[in-house]
Motif scaffolding. Structure first.
Motif, mmCIF file in Angstrom:
data_model
loop_
_atom_site.group_PDB
_atom_site.id
_atom_site.type_symbol
_atom_site.label_atom_id
_atom_site.label_comp_id
_atom_site.label_asym_id
_atom_site.label_seq_id
_atom_site.Cartn_x
_atom_site.Cartn_y
_atom_site.Cartn_z
ATOM 1 N N MET A 192 0.838 -1.199 0.000
ATOM 2 C CA MET A 192 0.000 0.000 0.000
ATOM 3 C C MET A 192 0.873 1.249 0.000
ATOM 4 S SD MET A 192 -2.918 0.807 2.879
ATOM 5 C CE MET A 192 -3.664 -0.804 2.689
ATOM 6 N N THR A 193 0.447 2.269 -0.713
ATOM 7 C CA THR A 193 1.149 3.553 -0.703
ATOM 8 C C THR A 193 0.598 4.417 0.425
ATOM 9 O OG1 THR A 193 -0.441 4.657 -2.157
ATOM 10 C CG2 THR A 193 1.404 3.461 -3.226
ATOM 11 N N THR A 194 1.315 5.488 0.735
ATOM 12 C CA THR A 194 0.822 6.416 1.763
ATOM 13 C C THR A 194 -0.472 7.078 1.295
ATOM 14 O OG1 THR A 194 2.264 8.172 0.917
ATOM 15 C CG2 THR A 194 3.072 6.901 2.804
ATOM 16 N N ILE A 195 -0.592 7.271 -0.002
ATOM 17 C CA ILE A 195 -1.816 7.875 -0.545
ATOM 18 C C ILE A 195 -3.001 6.935 -0.337
ATOM 19 C CG2 ILE A 195 -2.968 8.640 -2.665
ATOM 20 C CD1 ILE A 195 -0.174 9.629 -3.610
ATOM 21 N N SER A 231 -5.017 12.642 6.094
ATOM 22 C CA SER A 231 -4.235 13.253 5.016
ATOM 23 C C SER A 231 -2.941 12.479 4.780
ATOM 24 C CB SER A 231 -3.925 14.715 5.327
ATOM 25 O OG SER A 231 -2.910 14.802 6.302
ATOM 26 N N GLN A 232 -2.475 12.509 3.545
ATOM 27 C CA GLN A 232 -1.223 11.850 3.194
ATOM 28 C C GLN A 232 -0.066 12.489 3.942
ATOM 29 O OE1 GLN A 232 1.558 12.924 1.058
ATOM 30 N NE2 GLN A 232 2.504 10.907 1.172
ATOM 31 N N THR A 233 -0.146 13.781 4.158
ATOM 32 C CA THR A 233 0.888 14.494 4.911
ATOM 33 C C THR A 233 0.974 13.958 6.337
ATOM 34 O OG1 THR A 233 0.490 16.467 3.587
ATOM 35 C CG2 THR A 233 1.660 16.780 5.665
ATOM 36 N N THR A 234 -0.183 13.716 6.958
ATOM 37 C CA THR A 234 -0.206 13.181 8.325
ATOM 38 C C THR A 234 0.417 11.794 8.353
ATOM 39 O OG1 THR A 234 -2.150 14.475 8.922
ATOM 40 C CG2 THR A 234 -1.710 12.511 10.247
ATOM 41 N N ILE A 235 0.055 10.948 7.387
ATOM 42 C CA ILE A 235 0.622 9.597 7.318
ATOM 43 C C ILE A 235 2.140 9.676 7.203
ATOM 44 C CG2 ILE A 235 0.752 7.449 5.965
ATOM 45 C CD1 ILE A 235 -1.971 7.745 7.278
ATOM 46 N N LYS A 268 -7.764 4.389 13.204
ATOM 47 C CA LYS A 268 -8.169 4.250 11.801
ATOM 48 C C LYS A 268 -7.042 3.648 10.965
ATOM 49 C CE LYS A 268 -11.428 8.117 11.567
ATOM 50 N NZ LYS A 268 -11.627 9.448 10.969
ATOM 51 N N ILE A 269 -5.844 4.130 11.177
ATOM 52 C CA ILE A 269 -4.679 3.612 10.443
ATOM 53 C C ILE A 269 -4.492 2.128 10.755
ATOM 54 C CG2 ILE A 269 -2.154 3.703 10.293
ATOM 55 C CD1 ILE A 269 -2.435 6.797 10.664
ATOM 56 N N CYS A 270 -4.542 1.781 12.031
ATOM 57 C CA CYS A 270 -4.385 0.382 12.426
ATOM 58 C C CYS A 270 -5.487 -0.495 11.841
ATOM 59 C CB CYS A 270 -4.364 0.260 13.951
ATOM 60 S SG CYS A 270 -2.831 0.852 14.695
#
Length: 136
Positions: free
Chosen positions: A21-24, A33-37, A54-56
């Protein structure tokens, strides 16, 4: 605290990459946001608890999975779970306990996914696995 941020960021990046998976993609799926990731993965900051959950969830891991083991070990399991686990283990043979331990430790994300299946989906999966086993 900086070491912890870097550790968590590295773990998230490892889990993300293991899924190809990409950060996007992670940002879209986690509504972050991609910046936050990117900032979290570089160890520059923590996300909010909601963001981290959410990320997890998207990565199919828990918060425990991204924490260093020495910190995770300090998180106690409620006693009610200790009793349930003891009851379950008492009913298993030593060999079954070893198989269970291996299954849990190596396949936690799969087990979480299976747990989310509806009863009907579980029935179909069970029937399918039984048909594979019986054909050998």
């Amino acid at each position: 605290m900086d070491e912890l941020k870097k550790y968590i960021g590295t773990k998230i990046k490892e889990y993300r990459k293991s899924l190809g998976m990409t950060t996007i993609e992670l940002s879209k799926l986690s509504n972050t946001s991609q910046t936050t990731i990117s900032t979290i993965e570089r160890g520059k900051r923590f996300g909010t608890i909601e963001t981290m959950l959410k990320i997890c969830e998207v990565l199919r891991v828990t918060l425990y999975d991204i924490l260093p083991s020495e910190r995770s070990e300090n998180l106690s399991v409620p006693q009610i779970h200790d009793k349930r686990i003891a009851l379950i283990l008492d009913r298993l043979s030593a060999e079954d306990i070893e198989v269970t331990e291996t299954l849990v430790l190596n396949n936690m994300s799969l087990l979480r996914t299976l747990n989310k299946l509806t009863p009907n989906q579980k029935k179909h999966l069970s029937n399918h696995l039984n048909s594979i086993i019986n054909n050998d």
